[in-house]
Design an enzyme around this catalytic site. Sequence first.
Site, PDB file in Angstrom:
ATOM      1  CG  HIS A 186      -0.925   7.677   2.381  1.00 15.45           C
ATOM      2  ND1 HIS A 186      -0.931   6.414   1.534  1.00 15.45           N
ATOM      3  CD2 HIS A 186      -0.344   7.191   3.354  1.00 15.45           C
ATOM      4  CE1 HIS A 186      -0.385   5.544   2.562  1.00 15.45           C
ATOM      5  NE2 HIS A 186      -0.120   5.823   3.636  1.00 15.45           N
TER       6      HIS A 186
ATOM      7  CB  SER B 294      -1.121   0.461  -1.000  1.00 14.66           C
ATOM      8  OG  SER B 294      -1.179   1.703  -0.803  1.00 14.66           O
ATOM      9  CG  HIS B 295       5.092   0.572   1.331  1.00 18.41           C
ATOM     10  ND1 HIS B 295       6.170   0.515   1.998  1.00 18.41           N
ATOM     11  CD2 HIS B 295       4.273   1.698   2.145  1.00 18.41           C
ATOM     12  CE1 HIS B 295       6.533   1.489   2.610  1.00 18.41           C
ATOM     13  NE2 HIS B 295       5.658   2.105   2.818  1.00 18.41           N
TER      14      HIS B 295
ATOM     15  CG  ASP C 292       3.777   2.316  12.687  1.00 16.97           C
ATOM     16  OD1 ASP C 292       5.064   2.480  12.819  1.00 16.97           O
ATOM     17  OD2 ASP C 292       3.373   2.086  11.594  1.00 16.97           O
TER      18      ASP C 292
ATOM     19  CD  GLN D  96       9.409   1.931   7.679  1.00 23.17           C
ATOM     20  OE1 GLN D  96       8.851   0.934   7.932  1.00 23.17           O
ATOM     21  NE2 GLN D  96       8.723   3.114   7.614  1.00 23.17           N
TER      22      GLN D  96
ATOM     23  N   GLY E 269      -9.180  -0.614   6.059  1.00 27.46           N
ATOM     24  CA  GLY E 269      -8.255  -0.887   4.707  1.00 27.46           C
ATOM     25  C   GLY E 269      -7.513   0.381   4.370  1.00 27.46           C
TER      26      GLY E 269
END
Lengths: 238, 759
Positions: B59, B104-105, B278, B324, B543
């Site tokens: 990932h 993606s998640h 982030d 988060q 991406g």
Amino acid sequence: MKRVAVVVFPGSNCDADTLDAAQAAGSDAYYVWHRDTDLQQADVVVLPGGFSYGDYLRSGAIARFSPVMAAVAEHTRAGGPVLGICNGFQILCEAGLLPGALMRNAGLKFLSRPVRVRVEAADTPFTCRYERGEELVVPIAHGDGRYVADQKTLAELRANAQVVWRYVGDNPNSSVDGIAGVCNAARNVVGIMPHPERRNAPALGGQDGARVFLSMEARNATQPASDVRAVGGRHLRV
Amino acid sequence: MTGSRGKGATPFPGDPPITPRLVQEHNLTEAEYRRIEGMLGRRPTFAELGIFSALWSEHCSYKHSKPILKTFPTTGPHVVQGPGENAGVLRLPDGWAVAFKIESHNHPSAVEPYQGAATGAGGILRDVFTMGARPVALLNSLRFGPLEEPRNRYLFAGVVRGIGDYGNCVGVPTLGGEVDFASGYSGNPLVNAMCVGLLKERELITAAAHGVGNVLLAVGARTGRDGIHGASFASEELTHESEQRRPQVQVGDPFTEKLLLEASLELIHSGHIVAIQDMGAAGLTSSSAEMAARGGVGVEIDLSLVPTREPGMTPYEILLSESQERMLVVAKADRVAEVQAIAAKWELTATPIGRVTADGYYRATWKQQVVVEIPGQRLIEDCPVYHPEAAEDPAIAKLRSACPSPASPLPSPDEALLRLLDHPSLASKRWLFEQYDSTVQASTVIAPGGDAGVVRVRNAEFGIAVTTDCNSRYVLLNPYEGGKAAVAEAARNIACTGARPLGITDCLNFGSPERPAVFYQFREACRGIADACRALSTPVTGGNVSFYNESPTGAVDPTPVVGMVGLVSRVDRAVPSHARQPGDVVFIFGDTRPELGGSALWECLHGFVGGEPPAVDLATERRLVDLLVAGAEAGLFRSAHDCSQGGLGVAVAEVAMGGPYQPAGFGLDIDLTSYAIRLTPYDVLFSESHGRAVITCPPERASAVLALAQEHGVPAHRAGAVGPENGVLRVRLRDGAIEQPVARFREVYFEAIPRRMGD
């Protein structure tokens, strides 16, 4: 040119759209941060849509305690016009400035779609540029838009012609009596669930909402709330 | 924060000993572990092992995909920021730029659909606003198993509600996307979220730390024990035990996100900070290590200073938490107070936790004790790169040359069309997009339900068009053509609105790259995407690769989703996809060939996914795109709609049916008796040949349309006219016909999903 205060709560997300629509209608519109207690000689106050404080407890339930709300209440007592759109409507109900309450949509889902409403009252500061009985297409986008009120309140709303907008055909959230917007008995405070600021230009699919903002600019539609005093407030820069 | 330099890190009290089993549990191979020991010259601490596990996961490291991704075209005159940053950035007119990214998640959504999808939306929003861009559109590309299974309905409903609740609260309109249902996704749904933001090019900020002595601040939510090892979780196959991962799925708080958005944009514009990122996958670890490596500097963080949700969190947990709504900000050394003041205005905390150093080490301490000390550049760049074996699965090759069994005869064209429109993959997605606020920000020109979403830019003449596309049946059967097709369809959708395609972001969802059959699909699909992007001048700006989309039932269908943005030079001339005026002329652009391989017709009517999928001629595609853009700019078209799944039949039905909020559609009178005359009625109606679109125009402009098509070398067939409101859809063929009231099609098309969801 009217001075239009757009109140920004943490979690407001239609503040910029509302400011824009008011400016497009010729108003001198500016932001007021929810911690401010000074509305800066506003002629009109608008509480925009969004999710104040995330609306985790109940829509508008926390925002009504924001410092600015005392000034808003003062402004309404002085007869100054106040408009609540969507979350703003919810806050006005929670604050007791409008009758009734807004509950979860009957379908239990958030709904974002254009709806048809009929103008039922054209004698408020926010609808005076419409004709009574006129039908408009404006978008809704809410999860808690089902207007409810007890029988006594509903009877009063009817008797005083306080229903401002009513859904026609499709009642998207099963509001009682198809109510999409109401005003207070003095007719200076108005709450509507649909978003007129999202339909004020041909490129946005129509301009049926523009006259809400043009109404604010109409002669005699508003009166200055001269007894609201400035206390160390400032413009909010976003 | 003055750890003993160069002496290396020591274990934190209570850390488990590093054993082969522990290494294995961290998804690191023996060889990778030896490489780590070699790099450090000692055994790693537990915290260091966790860091390597996260940053060297597929990932974060792209270790299986990097060599392939390098073959994408990534440059062009309007590329401001290519791959490698939080989001890609393309230049627009008047000093504006567009930042966009898809991610993606999938795995979190497979075990906890609501929070998995919500936090997917949250993460992609942060990727865009950390570039200094204000998010103006969200899209999502979703894949589920058939809605007949209750588990799939639960996942579908939960994902849609999760995306809606998050995006609606933050106040970013959802403008489009796609949803597809196929049995291959039953155990492993795909949830890809794309965000598009606007910025002034001069306000672009990147995530490269610099300036020795500058201060690292943690801004936003506190760090908790949620989501630890999310990046590693995303890099393994789903199993029956994956359900136990549910507590690892992070929980989203869109209200804090909204505050963080406003605070971040204000911080960026203030000039007090030099970088912002982030804390996404692998949390504090990846954000700090990547920012340091990009800037070629070291960082030192005192983990005891990080605000936590509960006492007793270890360095390991703090480094790897994926709580988060957190940002890592690098502030100029003398501006910490100013940064804290801006955060405080938005009711957020900003806590200094470390600083930029000159020695190039990635160092974390707990007060005085050094618990992590890794050469920063090597941590990011020395991850092993793999070149897996690639070989096509012979079963797929066989499937490609197969045909549906002739035993099941086809129903009449009317019936076939109705069956297609009733398939959830082709039917109206109103049930979903109505749960997403599509008009907040008061800029929506074309709402969901058309070919692409279009938003205006305030005080500018132009607008932006956005879409996502991928037909995984094509990719399954022929990954190269399927990859090309995803780009081509996205470009057609963008161009139908009148927008010029500018660039793409991609979300490459595949099974395990360690299986040659999967890696073959990946390599070939990427080759197709690269070729199509070159032909259509749409560089890849970034991406996400999502491998290991496998469940006990096997790998998902290969799904390389293409997210594309385009520029509408005059937004007041943006073209919708539905017929709007009786008497208008209908044209079909492009040729129809007998290409039913991988078609919706075969899948819906025969339950057969096979055959050779339609081939994409990129030169033809380019000409069609140019024609659509030129026609829209000249104001010739009243509507334009591309032909894709379900072919011409579904396309003309959609043109006739109109939008979900119109009271009724329009009749269409189409004559195809002289069009594609050698084909069977089913080929004409349902073949999925690329390079086609259906447009309507006022009769007085028909000759101009014909001339323009000729000039662009695109075959244009004058096919008929728009009929009265609520009329009849009539398609005459040489050998058969369709004739049904449009109302009948609308009923089926708009009710297909609600009916299955019990609404």
